[in-house]
Design a protein around this motif. Structure first.
Motif, PDB file in Angstrom:
ATOM      1  N   GLU A  33       0.926  -1.294  -0.013  1.00  0.00           N
ATOM      2  CA  GLU A  33      -0.004   0.068  -0.005  1.00  0.00           C
ATOM      3  C   GLU A  33       0.936   1.271   0.045  1.00  0.00           C
ATOM      4  O   GLU A  33       0.434   2.346  -0.765  1.00  0.00           O
ATOM      5  CB  GLU A  33      -0.857  -0.012   1.332  1.00  0.00           C
ATOM      6  CG  GLU A  33      -1.894   1.036   1.246  1.00  0.00           C
ATOM      7  CD  GLU A  33      -2.898   0.849   0.195  1.00  0.00           C
ATOM      8  OE1 GLU A  33      -3.788   1.896   0.176  1.00  0.00           O
ATOM      9  OE2 GLU A  33      -2.957  -0.147  -0.534  1.00  0.00           O
ATOM     10  N   GLN A  79       2.466  -0.968   4.623  1.00  0.00           N
ATOM     11  CA  GLN A  79       1.291  -1.768   5.056  1.00  0.00           C
ATOM     12  C   GLN A  79       0.864  -2.561   4.001  1.00  0.00           C
ATOM     13  O   GLN A  79       1.319  -2.576   2.706  1.00  0.00           O
ATOM     14  CB  GLN A  79       0.158  -0.737   5.110  1.00  0.00           C
ATOM     15  CG  GLN A  79       0.243   0.204   6.322  1.00  0.00           C
ATOM     16  CD  GLN A  79      -1.055   1.062   6.622  1.00  0.00           C
ATOM     17  OE1 GLN A  79      -1.696   1.483   5.534  1.00  0.00           O
ATOM     18  NE2 GLN A  79      -1.571   0.891   7.749  1.00  0.00           N
ATOM     19  N   HIS A  80       0.533  -3.760   4.451  1.00  0.00           N
ATOM     20  CA  HIS A  80       0.213  -4.729   3.417  1.00  0.00           C
ATOM     21  C   HIS A  80      -1.537  -4.908   3.466  1.00  0.00           C
ATOM     22  O   HIS A  80      -1.893  -4.911   4.408  1.00  0.00           O
ATOM     23  CB  HIS A  80       0.645  -6.164   3.891  1.00  0.00           C
ATOM     24  CG  HIS A  80       2.561  -6.387   3.917  1.00  0.00           C
ATOM     25  ND1 HIS A  80       3.123  -5.978   2.803  1.00  0.00           N
ATOM     26  CD2 HIS A  80       3.090  -6.474   5.075  1.00  0.00           C
ATOM     27  CE1 HIS A  80       4.186  -5.947   3.267  1.00  0.00           C
ATOM     28  NE2 HIS A  80       4.332  -6.318   4.535  1.00  0.00           N
ATOM     29  N   LYS A  81      -1.793  -5.250   2.209  1.00  0.00           N
ATOM     30  CA  LYS A  81      -3.194  -5.556   1.968  1.00  0.00           C
ATOM     31  C   LYS A  81      -3.520  -6.954   2.507  1.00  0.00           C
ATOM     32  O   LYS A  81      -2.828  -7.835   1.842  1.00  0.00           O
ATOM     33  CB  LYS A  81      -3.644  -5.147   0.644  1.00  0.00           C
ATOM     34  CG  LYS A  81      -4.029  -3.707   0.113  1.00  0.00           C
ATOM     35  CD  LYS A  81      -4.682  -3.552  -1.154  1.00  0.00           C
ATOM     36  CE  LYS A  81      -3.454  -3.678  -2.011  1.00  0.00           C
ATOM     37  NZ  LYS A  81      -3.815  -3.093  -3.513  1.00  0.00           N
ATOM     38  N   ASP A 130      -6.611  -9.709   1.636  1.00  0.00           N
ATOM     39  CA  ASP A 130      -7.939  -9.897   1.292  1.00  0.00           C
ATOM     40  C   ASP A 130      -8.725 -11.078   2.159  1.00  0.00           C
ATOM     41  O   ASP A 130      -7.998 -12.318   1.984  1.00  0.00           O
ATOM     42  CB  ASP A 130      -7.895  -9.957  -0.115  1.00  0.00           C
ATOM     43  CG  ASP A 130      -7.837  -8.513  -0.754  1.00  0.00           C
ATOM     44  OD1 ASP A 130      -8.434  -7.570  -0.241  1.00  0.00           O
ATOM     45  OD2 ASP A 130      -6.932  -8.441  -1.778  1.00  0.00           O
ATOM     46  N   ARG A 166     -11.403  -6.469   3.582  1.00  0.00           N
ATOM     47  CA  ARG A 166      -9.891  -6.060   3.244  1.00  0.00           C
ATOM     48  C   ARG A 166      -9.535  -5.432   4.359  1.00  0.00           C
ATOM     49  O   ARG A 166     -10.384  -4.562   5.027  1.00  0.00           O
ATOM     50  CB  ARG A 166      -9.862  -5.408   2.153  1.00  0.00           C
ATOM     51  CG  ARG A 166      -8.371  -4.788   1.771  1.00  0.00           C
ATOM     52  CD  ARG A 166      -7.994  -4.044   0.824  1.00  0.00           C
ATOM     53  NE  ARG A 166      -8.013  -5.018  -0.409  1.00  0.00           N
ATOM     54  CZ  ARG A 166      -7.774  -4.465  -1.790  1.00  0.00           C
ATOM     55  NH1 ARG A 166      -7.638  -3.392  -1.995  1.00  0.00           N
ATOM     56  NH2 ARG A 166      -7.772  -5.613  -2.818  1.00  0.00           N
ATOM     57  N   ALA A 167      -8.490  -5.884   4.922  1.00  0.00           N
ATOM     58  CA  ALA A 167      -7.696  -4.900   5.964  1.00  0.00           C
ATOM     59  C   ALA A 167      -6.043  -4.588   5.593  1.00  0.00           C
ATOM     60  O   ALA A 167      -5.502  -5.157   4.601  1.00  0.00           O
ATOM     61  CB  ALA A 167      -7.880  -5.869   7.177  1.00  0.00           C
ATOM     62  N   LEU A 168      -5.913  -3.285   6.213  1.00  0.00           N
ATOM     63  CA  LEU A 168      -4.251  -2.888   6.034  1.00  0.00           C
ATOM     64  C   LEU A 168      -3.715  -3.196   7.266  1.00  0.00           C
ATOM     65  O   LEU A 168      -3.983  -2.918   8.169  1.00  0.00           O
ATOM     66  CB  LEU A 168      -4.204  -1.292   5.686  1.00  0.00           C
ATOM     67  CG  LEU A 168      -4.747  -1.194   4.612  1.00  0.00           C
ATOM     68  CD1 LEU A 168      -5.060   0.403   4.156  1.00  0.00           C
ATOM     69  CD2 LEU A 168      -4.126  -1.783   3.129  1.00  0.00           C
ATOM     70  N   ALA A 222      -5.399  -9.049  11.384  1.00  0.00           N
ATOM     71  CA  ALA A 222      -6.014  -8.427  10.218  1.00  0.00           C
ATOM     72  C   ALA A 222      -7.353  -8.548  10.083  1.00  0.00           C
ATOM     73  O   ALA A 222      -8.226  -7.539   9.793  1.00  0.00           O
ATOM     74  CB  ALA A 222      -5.217  -8.985   8.986  1.00  0.00           C
ATOM     75  N   ALA A 259     -10.630  -5.955  10.227  1.00  0.00           N
ATOM     76  CA  ALA A 259     -11.603  -5.971   9.096  1.00  0.00           C
ATOM     77  C   ALA A 259     -12.960  -6.372   9.750  1.00  0.00           C
ATOM     78  O   ALA A 259     -14.131  -6.270   8.926  1.00  0.00           O
ATOM     79  CB  ALA A 259     -11.281  -6.774   8.115  1.00  0.00           C
ATOM     80  N   ASP A 301       1.453  -8.119   0.285  1.00  0.00           N
ATOM     81  CA  ASP A 301      -0.395  -8.167   0.042  1.00  0.00           C
ATOM     82  C   ASP A 301      -0.582  -9.656  -0.151  1.00  0.00           C
ATOM     83  O   ASP A 301       0.145 -10.294  -0.736  1.00  0.00           O
ATOM     84  CB  ASP A 301      -0.796  -7.254  -1.042  1.00  0.00           C
ATOM     85  CG  ASP A 301      -0.361  -5.832  -1.067  1.00  0.00           C
ATOM     86  OD1 ASP A 301       0.062  -5.565  -0.055  1.00  0.00           O
ATOM     87  OD2 ASP A 301      -0.433  -5.110  -2.128  1.00  0.00           O
ATOM     88  N   LYS A 307      -3.703 -12.801  -0.004  1.00  0.00           N
ATOM     89  CA  LYS A 307      -5.440 -13.280  -0.276  1.00  0.00           C
ATOM     90  C   LYS A 307      -5.455 -14.349   0.727  1.00  0.00           C
ATOM     91  O   LYS A 307      -4.548 -15.197   0.346  1.00  0.00           O
ATOM     92  CB  LYS A 307      -5.645 -13.465  -1.532  1.00  0.00           C
ATOM     93  CG  LYS A 307      -7.313 -13.425  -1.825  1.00  0.00           C
ATOM     94  CD  LYS A 307      -7.556 -14.046  -3.175  1.00  0.00           C
ATOM     95  CE  LYS A 307      -7.924 -12.783  -3.977  1.00  0.00           C
ATOM     96  NZ  LYS A 307      -8.542 -13.427  -5.032  1.00  0.00           N
TER      97      LYS A 307
END
Ligand code: FES
Length: 617
Positions: free
Chosen positions: A2, A15-17, A19, A26-28, A38, A42, A99, A101
């Motif tokens: 991010e 920061q990492h995303k 999912d 989604r959380a940062l 995370a 979220a 990031d 998922k």
């Protein structure tokens, strides 16, 4: 990623995303935070009985994309090499390095979140049996005295549409609609042999809708769909009102047999509740009943017969014969359902007296029916229907697993509501409970009682036979068989001791023994062993949320690597929706029936021995 470290001379933390699927949030997160952090950020509640200490193993997730820190020693103990290779991790241990998922399986989600992901859209080509045709007619006058149907048929002929069949309920609406709408209508035409049948007359701007219903022994789920797009517009659920006449279908059949109007009463209750659900769906979607031009209803064979007004006596007596197994189209008006005047209700085929159209719908939705590698698919309920697919053939059976997993017949049983214990951990240093909504415990829902028995067995507090070890400090004397004190009154939400009694353990033994015996008998029939099973599909509300490890631990499911299991939610409801929006899916349902070999457990020579064995914990 991010943000980068330095923007305009100012330090900005990386920061990492993260999912989170399938909830779609989604959380940062900052470096060092875990996947559990995370999820919490979220607002996604992951089951974490030990509070993130790495001790319970309940916070299982799967990495779909991105990079995580290497597995910790706790994870190396919790997963096999195969599972780790497939991306399985503990959310409280794994930290994002990029990031990412992640996929959260239903069993790792707390109940309110699970409900959000229930009823996912089905992916089939949309081709419903009812299609809209817009027509504008030349108004009648003294020089053109054709009847309304002839006038309409002539207008349809201009679009190369053959004369449809008009049934009396549609004719009752047609003339007024033509005149009210200035001779412009949207006709709902249903495929009917080589000729269409008019099932509804609407305004040209009104969408054609369909209703899919899964009627379970305990609960009903209804879905309202747009027939053009196949999308679900609204869904609603209700308890099956027939519960008042018996917890299971056997006692409802007995009620129908004892009272001259019993069968009609049970049918009427079902229709009334379905009409309530239809009202609710229409309100929610802002539509009218007349737009619902087709329905699909699935249920077990007894529910199917009650709903359709068919005799049930022969279902309750050996050899338990269904009145009909072929698919049926019944006029909604004959059933008293509040749909379009000529709407039909399609009832898919049944397999046997105790394996109904809901199981067919589940096999269709999961695609289990055409699996080449050995695949078990079961739907746990008061009655559990099981199929084993192998090389394109299906072996199916039904077993009486009882309502224990619905919380019935369990001393502190309750439905999955705030305060219900979902997960249990018993260690030397004490008992940890996770409840729905984090409220003080008041009872045990299905997954909670299953977990409690598995943990009691793992801790050696319950023996294989189901008896308690009398010398454990938490065992109290209770009703002759003893009870385990899960939480003292001071720690509960209702000031009552929360107990697991010997009788509760016995109820779970009966239920899980029946399910396991069903699976084993089908394997025997197919000449296979449990280790040959490639995929084990668990459908239905309870099956989706149970802890697989606990189910394996008490012997309800065979001991297979966790990655061979799939928990798929209300697949019967999904199958019903597929058959609502696709004629092809109805054809496939008919093919499923052709492939089934029904196995009657009660007369199977191996059943009693297998069942007695399967009762052990
Ligand atoms: Fe991760 Fe318990 S919360 S192991």
């Amino acid at each position: 990623m991010e943000n980068q470290q330095h923007l305009s001379g100012r330090h900005v933390e990386i920061q990492h995303k993260v999912d989170l699927e399938p909830v779609g949030r989604r959380a940062l997160v900052e470096p060092g935070m875990t996947l559990l952090d995370a999820a919490r950020r979220a607002g996604v509640e992951i089951v974490a009985v030990c509070g993130g200490a790495g001790a319970c193993g309940k916070c299982r997730v799967r990495r779909v994309d991105g990079e995580l820190t290497p597995p910790t020693p706790v994870e190396l103990r919790a997963f096999s090499a195969l599972e780790l290779a497939a991306g399985h991790r503990l959310a409280c241990q794994a930290r994002p390095l990029s990031d990412v998922k992640i996929d959260i399986p239903p069993a790792s989600l707390s109940t309110p979140q699970r409900l959000q992901v229930e009823g996912q859209e089905s992916e089939v080509a949309v081709d419903p049996v009812v299609q809209p045709v817009d027509v504008t007619l030349v108004p009648a006058n003294l020089h053109d005295l054709r009847s309304d149907t002839v006038r309409l048929t002539d207008a349809l002929a201009e679009q190369a549409i053959p004369r449809p069949f008009f049934d009396q309920p549609v004719l009752r609406d047609l003339s007024a609609k033509l005149r009210e709408q200035d001779w412009s209508v949207r006709l709902a035409l249903r495929r009917h042999n080589h000729r269409g049948e008019a099932v509804g007359v609407l305004h040209p701007e009104q969408a054609l809708l369909g209703l899919a219903v899964d009627v379970g022994t305990t609960k009903m789920a209804a879905y309202l769909l747009d027939l053009a797009s196949g999308h679900t517009l609204a869904k609603a659920g209700l308890m099956n009102p027939q519960i008042a006449y018996g917890e299971d279908v056997v006692s409802r059949i007995a009620h129908a047999n004892r009272h001259s109007d019993g069968r009609h009463l049970l049918q009427a209750r079902l229709i009334e509740s379905l009409n309530d659900l239809i009202d609710q769906l229409c309100r929610e979607a802002g539509v009218i009943h007349a737009q619902i031009v087709e329905a699909v209803v699935v249920g077990n064979t007894a529910i199917h017969h009650f709903f359709a007004g068919l005799p049930v006596r022969q279902l309750g007596e050996s050899p338990y014969i269904a009145a009909v197994t072929e698919p049926l189209d019944i006029c909604a008006c004959h059933l008293g359902l509040k749909l379009a005047s000529g709407a039909k209700v399609y009832l898919p085929p049944n397999i046997a007296g105790y394996v109904g159209a809901d199981h067919v719908a589940m096999l269709l939705a999961t695609d289990a029916w055409r699996a080449q590698k050995p695949t078990v698919a079961l739907d746990i309920g008061t009655n559990t229907e099981i199929s084993l697919a192998v090389d394109g053939q299906l072996f199916s059976c039904s077993c009486a697993s009882g309502p224990a997993f619905e919380g019935a017949h369990i001393h502190a049983g309750m439905r999955a509501a705030p305060g219900a214990v979902e997960y249990v951990q018993i260690r030397d240093d004490g008992v940890r409970l996770q409840t729905i909504g984090g409220k003080p415990p008041v009872g045990l829902c299905g997954s909670g009682i299953l977990d409690a028995v598995a943990e009691l067995r793992a801790a050696g507090i319950v023996q294989r036979t189901g008896r308690f070890q009398p010398d454990h400090p938490r065992i109290i004397s209770w009703d002759g068989g003893g009870a385990f004190l899960l939480a003292p009154a001071a720690d509960t939400g209702n000031n009552h001791d929360l107990l697991v009694t010997r009788r509760d353990v016995n109820e779970i033994q009966l239920a899980k023994g029946a399910i396991r015996a069903g699976v084993e008998v089908l394997l025997l029939e197919a000449g296979l062993t449990a280790q040959d099973i490639d995929t084990f599909i668990v459908a239905g509300a309870f099956g989706t949320y149970l802890d697989l490890e606990s189910a394996i631990h008490i012997g309800m499911f065979p001991s297979l690597p966790l990655e061979r299991f799939k928990q798929v939610g209300n697949a019967a409801g999904t199958g019903a929706r597929q058959m609502l929006i696709s004629a092809e899916q109805r054809r496939l349902a008919a093919q499923i029936i052709e492939r089934v070999r029904y196995v009657e457990l009660t007369v199977h020579p191996g059943f009693t021995t297998v069942y007695m064995d399967a009762m052990y914990l």
